[in-house]
Design a protein around this motif. Structure first.
Motif, PDB file in Angstrom:
ATOM      1  N   SER A  20     -76.100 -13.663  33.402  1.00  0.00           N
ATOM      2  CA  SER A  20     -76.204 -14.384  34.669  1.00  0.00           C
ATOM      3  C   SER A  20     -76.372 -15.878  34.403  1.00  0.00           C
ATOM      4  CB  SER A  20     -77.411 -13.863  35.455  1.00  0.00           C
ATOM      5  OG  SER A  20     -77.494 -14.505  36.699  1.00  0.00           O
ATOM      6  N   SER A  40     -73.497 -22.855  43.054  1.00  0.00           N
ATOM      7  CA  SER A  40     -72.965 -21.490  42.991  1.00  0.00           C
ATOM      8  C   SER A  40     -74.079 -20.431  43.059  1.00  0.00           C
ATOM      9  CB  SER A  40     -72.191 -21.346  41.681  1.00  0.00           C
ATOM     10  OG  SER A  40     -71.657 -20.055  41.541  1.00  0.00           O
ATOM     11  N   GLY A  70     -73.817 -10.842  36.443  1.00  0.00           N
ATOM     12  CA  GLY A  70     -74.465 -10.826  35.139  1.00  0.00           C
ATOM     13  C   GLY A  70     -75.916 -10.374  35.142  1.00  0.00           C
TER      14      GLY A  70
HETATM   15  P1  GTP Z   1     -73.922 -14.390  37.868  1.00  0.00           P
HETATM   16  O1  GTP Z   1     -73.040 -14.298  39.058  1.00  0.00           O
HETATM   17  O2  GTP Z   1     -75.369 -14.246  38.211  1.00  0.00           O
HETATM   18  O3  GTP Z   1     -73.531 -13.449  36.786  1.00  0.00           O
HETATM   19  O4  GTP Z   1     -73.757 -15.901  37.230  1.00  0.00           O
HETATM   20  P2  GTP Z   1     -72.389 -16.644  36.862  1.00  0.00           P
HETATM   21  O5  GTP Z   1     -72.090 -16.437  35.431  1.00  0.00           O
HETATM   22  O6  GTP Z   1     -71.313 -16.289  37.822  1.00  0.00           O
HETATM   23  O7  GTP Z   1     -72.794 -18.196  37.030  1.00  0.00           O
HETATM   24  P3  GTP Z   1     -72.234 -19.239  38.101  1.00  0.00           P
HETATM   25  O8  GTP Z   1     -70.764 -19.413  37.949  1.00  0.00           O
HETATM   26  O9  GTP Z   1     -72.713 -18.896  39.437  1.00  0.00           O
HETATM   27  O10 GTP Z   1     -72.913 -20.603  37.570  1.00  0.00           O
HETATM   28  C1  GTP Z   1     -74.316 -20.692  37.341  1.00  0.00           C
HETATM   29  C2  GTP Z   1     -74.756 -22.139  37.338  1.00  0.00           C
HETATM   30  O11 GTP Z   1     -74.154 -22.860  36.270  1.00  0.00           O
HETATM   31  C3  GTP Z   1     -74.393 -22.912  38.618  1.00  0.00           C
HETATM   32  O12 GTP Z   1     -75.450 -23.798  38.933  1.00  0.00           O
HETATM   33  C4  GTP Z   1     -73.173 -23.699  38.210  1.00  0.00           C
HETATM   34  O13 GTP Z   1     -73.011 -24.855  38.978  1.00  0.00           O
HETATM   35  C5  GTP Z   1     -73.469 -24.009  36.746  1.00  0.00           C
HETATM   36  N1  GTP Z   1     -72.237 -24.157  35.943  1.00  0.00           N
HETATM   37  C6  GTP Z   1     -71.198 -23.309  35.867  1.00  0.00           C
HETATM   38  N2  GTP Z   1     -70.260 -23.750  35.036  1.00  0.00           N
HETATM   39  C7  GTP Z   1     -70.713 -24.933  34.559  1.00  0.00           C
HETATM   40  C8  GTP Z   1     -70.186 -25.896  33.631  1.00  0.00           C
HETATM   41  O14 GTP Z   1     -69.088 -25.759  33.063  1.00  0.00           O
HETATM   42  N3  GTP Z   1     -70.960 -26.987  33.374  1.00  0.00           N
HETATM   43  C9  GTP Z   1     -72.174 -27.184  33.958  1.00  0.00           C
HETATM   44  N4  GTP Z   1     -72.843 -28.285  33.642  1.00  0.00           N
HETATM   45  N5  GTP Z   1     -72.701 -26.296  34.840  1.00  0.00           N
HETATM   46  C10 GTP Z   1     -71.975 -25.192  35.130  1.00  0.00           C
END
Ligand code: GTP
Ligand code: MG
Length: 174
Positions: A20, A40, A70
């Motif tokens: 996650s 997100s 996740g």
């Molecule tokens: P789950 O749905 O719980 O499994 O999480 P996930 O893997 O889908 O994560 P998600 O895409 O929702 O992103 C989680 C956090 O990381 C958010 O606050 C995003 O804005 C941040 N984030 C995602 N990708 C990047 C990146 O490439 N760079 C940075 N700096 N932050 C990121």
């Protein structure tokens, strides 16, 4: 088999797995809509999106994307999404060693229960946070090679290597 000059219309079921917060949903949102969401929300269960990519030789690939949740409580659902998948993207966050360990767990899971010919990508996301890096590119690259995966570092935030990730999968399709 078709010759290199004969464009095809391919379709692939693709699953994203990883801890996650590593940015799975943001990678998908960047690829499908060209956007980034700094707020997100965690994914509940899984979400489905599709996107068609045109390659240079005018082959098109329709990605049918399962973006899994996740959080630990959803781990038991994962087989529903990786079963029958032709490709898997296993994501970790380059600033989080725990997420790299989790990625290795998912790789083992796919090796045990996924289709043997599945295309697997190991993705180190949040490459824009290089100043806080705690997983070296070399360690990840070596792990990927040992496990017959390809490795790429991406940033959903800056869009760095996001299209390349999907193009690399497309190129490897049978
Ligand atoms: P789950 O749905 O719980 O499994 O999480 P996930 O893997 O889908 O994560 P998600 O895409 O929702 O992103 C989680 C956090 O990381 C958010 O606050 C995003 O804005 C941040 N984030 C995602 N990708 C990047 C990146 O490439 N760079 C940075 N700096 N932050 C990121
Ligand atoms: Mg998500």
């Amino acid at each position: 088999e078709n010759s290199a000059t004969d464009p095809k219309n391919l379709r692939v079921k693709l699953v994203l797995l990883g801890d996650s917060g590593v940015g799975k949903s943001c990678i998908v949102l960047r690829f499908v809509r060209g956007q980034f969401d700094p707020t997100s929300k965690v994914t509940v269960g899984a979400s489905f999106l599709s996107q068609t990519l045109a390659l240079e030789d005018s082959t098109t690939v329709k990605f049918e994307i399962w973006d899994t949740a996740g959080q630990e409580r959803y781990a038991a659902l994962a087989p529903l999404y990786y079963r029958g998948a032709g490709a898997a993207i296993v994501v970790y966050d380059i600033t989080s060693p725990e997420s790299f360990n989790k990625a290795q767990y998912w790789v083992k899971e796919l090796q045990k229960h996924g289709s043997p010919d599945m295309i697997m990508a190991l993705v180190g996301n949040k490459a824009d946070l290089n100043d806080n890096r705690s997983v070296s590119s070399q360690d990840a690259q070596e792990y990927a090679e040992r496990n017959s995966m390809f490795f790429i570092e991406t940033s959903a935030k800056t869009a760095d290597n996001i299209n390349q990730l999907f193009e690399e999968i497309a190129k490897r399709l049978p």
